[in-house]
Scaffold this motif. Sequence first.
Motif, PDB file in Angstrom:
ATOM      1  N   GLY A  56       0.817  -1.206   0.000  1.00  0.00           N
ATOM      2  CA  GLY A  56       0.000   0.000   0.000  1.00  0.00           C
ATOM      3  C   GLY A  56       0.847   1.251   0.000  1.00  0.00           C
ATOM      4  O   GLY A  56       2.062   1.199   0.249  1.00  0.00           O
ATOM      5  N   ALA A  57       0.191   2.366  -0.269  1.00  0.00           N
ATOM      6  CA  ALA A  57       0.902   3.648  -0.198  1.00  0.00           C
ATOM      7  C   ALA A  57       1.445   3.838   1.213  1.00  0.00           C
ATOM      8  O   ALA A  57       2.531   4.376   1.411  1.00  0.00           O
ATOM      9  CB  ALA A  57      -0.038   4.784  -0.584  1.00  0.00           C
ATOM     10  N   SER A  58       0.716   3.340   2.191  1.00  0.00           N
ATOM     11  CA  SER A  58       1.107   3.546   3.597  1.00  0.00           C
ATOM     12  C   SER A  58       2.478   2.953   3.925  1.00  0.00           C
ATOM     13  O   SER A  58       3.191   3.468   4.779  1.00  0.00           O
ATOM     14  CB  SER A  58       0.055   2.948   4.524  1.00  0.00           C
ATOM     15  OG  SER A  58      -1.196   3.542   4.292  1.00  0.00           O
TER      16      SER A  58
ATOM     17  N   CYS B 199       1.866  15.507  -0.548  1.00  0.00           N
ATOM     18  CA  CYS B 199       0.798  14.652  -1.063  1.00  0.00           C
ATOM     19  C   CYS B 199       0.116  15.507  -2.125  1.00  0.00           C
ATOM     20  O   CYS B 199      -0.531  16.504  -1.809  1.00  0.00           O
ATOM     21  CB  CYS B 199      -0.179  14.274   0.056  1.00  0.00           C
ATOM     22  SG  CYS B 199      -1.541  13.264  -0.548  1.00  0.00           S
TER      23      CYS B 199
ATOM     24  N   SER C  24      -1.129   9.082  -5.192  1.00  0.00           N
ATOM     25  CA  SER C  24      -2.099   7.980  -5.210  1.00  0.00           C
ATOM     26  C   SER C  24      -3.400   8.346  -5.920  1.00  0.00           C
ATOM     27  O   SER C  24      -3.903   7.583  -6.740  1.00  0.00           O
ATOM     28  CB  SER C  24      -2.429   7.543  -3.785  1.00  0.00           C
ATOM     29  OG  SER C  24      -1.309   6.977  -3.165  1.00  0.00           O
TER      30      SER C  24
ATOM     31  N   TRP D 233      -3.194  12.129   4.813  1.00  0.00           N
ATOM     32  CA  TRP D 233      -2.177  11.225   4.267  1.00  0.00           C
ATOM     33  C   TRP D 233      -0.790  11.828   4.408  1.00  0.00           C
ATOM     34  O   TRP D 233       0.173  11.121   4.719  1.00  0.00           O
ATOM     35  CB  TRP D 233      -2.482  10.858   2.819  1.00  0.00           C
ATOM     36  CG  TRP D 233      -3.751  10.080   2.677  1.00  0.00           C
ATOM     37  CD1 TRP D 233      -4.866  10.440   1.975  1.00  0.00           C
ATOM     38  CD2 TRP D 233      -4.060   8.809   3.274  1.00  0.00           C
ATOM     39  NE1 TRP D 233      -5.836   9.485   2.097  1.00  0.00           N
ATOM     40  CE2 TRP D 233      -5.379   8.471   2.883  1.00  0.00           C
ATOM     41  CE3 TRP D 233      -3.352   7.926   4.087  1.00  0.00           C
ATOM     42  CZ2 TRP D 233      -6.001   7.290   3.287  1.00  0.00           C
ATOM     43  CZ3 TRP D 233      -3.974   6.743   4.491  1.00  0.00           C
ATOM     44  CH2 TRP D 233      -5.276   6.441   4.089  1.00  0.00           C
TER      45      TRP D 233
ATOM     46  N   THR E  27      -6.899  13.300  -1.321  1.00  0.00           N
ATOM     47  CA  THR E  27      -8.075  12.466  -1.575  1.00  0.00           C
ATOM     48  C   THR E  27      -9.255  12.806  -0.669  1.00  0.00           C
ATOM     49  O   THR E  27     -10.401  12.830  -1.109  1.00  0.00           O
ATOM     50  CB  THR E  27      -7.687  10.988  -1.343  1.00  0.00           C
ATOM     51  OG1 THR E  27      -6.338  10.800  -1.750  1.00  0.00           O
ATOM     52  CG2 THR E  27      -8.590  10.057  -2.109  1.00  0.00           C
TER      53      THR E  27
ATOM     54  N   ASP F  95       3.436  11.822  -3.102  1.00  0.00           N
ATOM     55  CA  ASP F  95       2.396  10.787  -3.080  1.00  0.00           C
ATOM     56  C   ASP F  95       1.324  11.234  -4.077  1.00  0.00           C
ATOM     57  O   ASP F  95       0.663  12.239  -3.873  1.00  0.00           O
ATOM     58  CB  ASP F  95       1.820  10.699  -1.653  1.00  0.00           C
ATOM     59  CG  ASP F  95       0.630   9.749  -1.531  1.00  0.00           C
ATOM     60  OD1 ASP F  95       0.180   9.203  -2.558  1.00  0.00           O
ATOM     61  OD2 ASP F  95       0.145   9.572  -0.396  1.00  0.00           O
TER      62      ASP F  95
ATOM     63  N   GLN G 291      -5.026   1.684  -6.308  1.00  0.00           N
ATOM     64  CA  GLN G 291      -6.465   1.413  -6.179  1.00  0.00           C
ATOM     65  C   GLN G 291      -7.355   2.641  -6.297  1.00  0.00           C
ATOM     66  O   GLN G 291      -8.566   2.528  -6.259  1.00  0.00           O
ATOM     67  CB  GLN G 291      -6.747   0.692  -4.852  1.00  0.00           C
ATOM     68  CG  GLN G 291      -6.631   1.554  -3.604  1.00  0.00           C
ATOM     69  CD  GLN G 291      -5.225   1.592  -3.031  1.00  0.00           C
ATOM     70  OE1 GLN G 291      -4.254   1.397  -3.735  1.00  0.00           O
ATOM     71  NE2 GLN G 291      -5.103   1.846  -1.740  1.00  0.00           N
ATOM     72  N   LYS G 292      -6.736   3.827  -6.465  1.00  0.00           N
ATOM     73  CA  LYS G 292      -7.542   5.020  -6.640  1.00  0.00           C
ATOM     74  C   LYS G 292      -7.822   5.238  -8.134  1.00  0.00           C
ATOM     75  O   LYS G 292      -8.959   5.380  -8.536  1.00  0.00           O
ATOM     76  CB  LYS G 292      -6.838   6.251  -6.058  1.00  0.00           C
ATOM     77  CG  LYS G 292      -6.376   6.090  -4.616  1.00  0.00           C
ATOM     78  CD  LYS G 292      -7.527   6.132  -3.625  1.00  0.00           C
ATOM     79  CE  LYS G 292      -7.193   5.524  -2.279  1.00  0.00           C
ATOM     80  NZ  LYS G 292      -6.220   6.226  -1.470  1.00  0.00           N
TER      81      LYS G 292
HETATM   82  C1  PLP Z   1      -5.549   6.045  -0.184  1.00  0.00           C
HETATM   83  C2  PLP Z   1      -4.361   6.871  -0.017  1.00  0.00           C
HETATM   84  C3  PLP Z   1      -3.255   6.426   0.732  1.00  0.00           C
HETATM   85  C4  PLP Z   1      -3.243   5.103   1.468  1.00  0.00           C
HETATM   86  O1  PLP Z   1      -3.190   4.072   0.584  1.00  0.00           O
HETATM   87  P1  PLP Z   1      -3.054   2.548   1.072  1.00  0.00           P
HETATM   88  O2  PLP Z   1      -2.722   1.850  -0.189  1.00  0.00           O
HETATM   89  O3  PLP Z   1      -4.365   2.160   1.659  1.00  0.00           O
HETATM   90  O4  PLP Z   1      -1.969   2.488   2.068  1.00  0.00           O
HETATM   91  C5  PLP Z   1      -2.148   7.238   0.802  1.00  0.00           C
HETATM   92  N1  PLP Z   1      -2.112   8.434   0.176  1.00  0.00           N
HETATM   93  C6  PLP Z   1      -3.159   8.891  -0.539  1.00  0.00           C
HETATM   94  C7  PLP Z   1      -3.060  10.208  -1.212  1.00  0.00           C
HETATM   95  C8  PLP Z   1      -4.306   8.131  -0.656  1.00  0.00           C
HETATM   96  O5  PLP Z   1      -5.342   8.594  -1.374  1.00  0.00           O
END
Ligand code: PLP
Length: 362
Positions: A77-79, A149, A175, A103, A153, A173, A196-197
Amino acid sequence: MIMARVYNFSAGPAMLPEEVLKEAAAEMLDYEGSGMSVMEMSHRSKTYDNIIKTAEQDLRDLMNIPDNYKVLFLQGGASQQFAAIPMNLMKNKVADYIITGQWAKKAYQEAQIYGKANAIASSADKTFSYIPDCSDLPVSPDADYVYICENNTIYGTKFKTLPNTKGKTLVADVSSCFLSEPVDVTKYGLIYGGVQKNIGPAGVVIVIIREDLITEDTLPGTPTMLKYKTHADNGSLYNTPPAYGIYICGKVFKWLKKMGGLEAIKQRNEEKAKILYDFLDESKLFKGTVRKEDRSLMNVPFVTGSEELDAKFVKEAAEHGLVSLKGHRTVGGMRASIYNAMPKEGVVKLVEFMKEFEKKNL
Ligand SMILES: *Cc1c(COP(=O)(O)O)cnc(C)c1O
């Protein structure tokens, strides 16, 4: 079986292009004559090697990624990158973070485990409803990187101009804005995002990193699996990668290319977002929550001002096939995530429904 696809405004996991899902369905039992699904295939097979290499090349084409950047397909994951980034990049154990939402804050807090993380700007004072002025920040002279970031989101803000990092490496980031518009990769040291976004199924994280930032010199105790070098040296095949997820990402890259690439997708996204923002600007019931110049093309939060009406709206919208419009639990209200795969008709339908709801409830 009657198949009824809904317009899914979820922030993530989110909608994927229907075409991609259909293709994957057609190949489910027998991928290109292999007699098996991509899920069942060895990641060391020639067939899979072709899948991952093609995916990487298509991503490179789409984003115009220079040769001195590596593309890594990772997990966690991004985390997980919140830790991997300081572990790999904090040579001086100093990094500057711009806090524009949860985030970014989580990444900042995680970095504090590994070194001195400084919050050099924040928009917490107004519930992260804007992007702070980042033209002349107190960047630390010994900062290993400046972290943002890029698209928030939860709050629906986006950096329209990148911060002035005063020569320091920029880490972003992305995502929730990955592949939503063209990007100049050379302005970043590291770009990453969970897919996944806006790209694919949960389980894949893409890291695009400049080669000089990939070194053996990581913080003591950095696990092998969290070293960028491990994955860079092995073409993302050090261990079993999230193989099926990468295959779907590859299909989405092909879909984006067919749509005309990132310039075309940006135009489409702008058109979609304008329909919704224009309505929010004229509505007497619904209000956008973000400062206009910082509005995201991807995540659009809005409120009625009444929790009761918000809940009623979310419920009735779902009954009309417009689902997952509830805002993040920390913000309340509504949020429409309108990523690449959301068709324009979905946004038009949403606005039509909002107009109707306004008439009945104002
Ligand atoms: C959803 C999201 C995350 C976390 O993503 P995971 O894959 O659930 O760890 C981190 N940063 C942003 C900008 C996000 O939208």
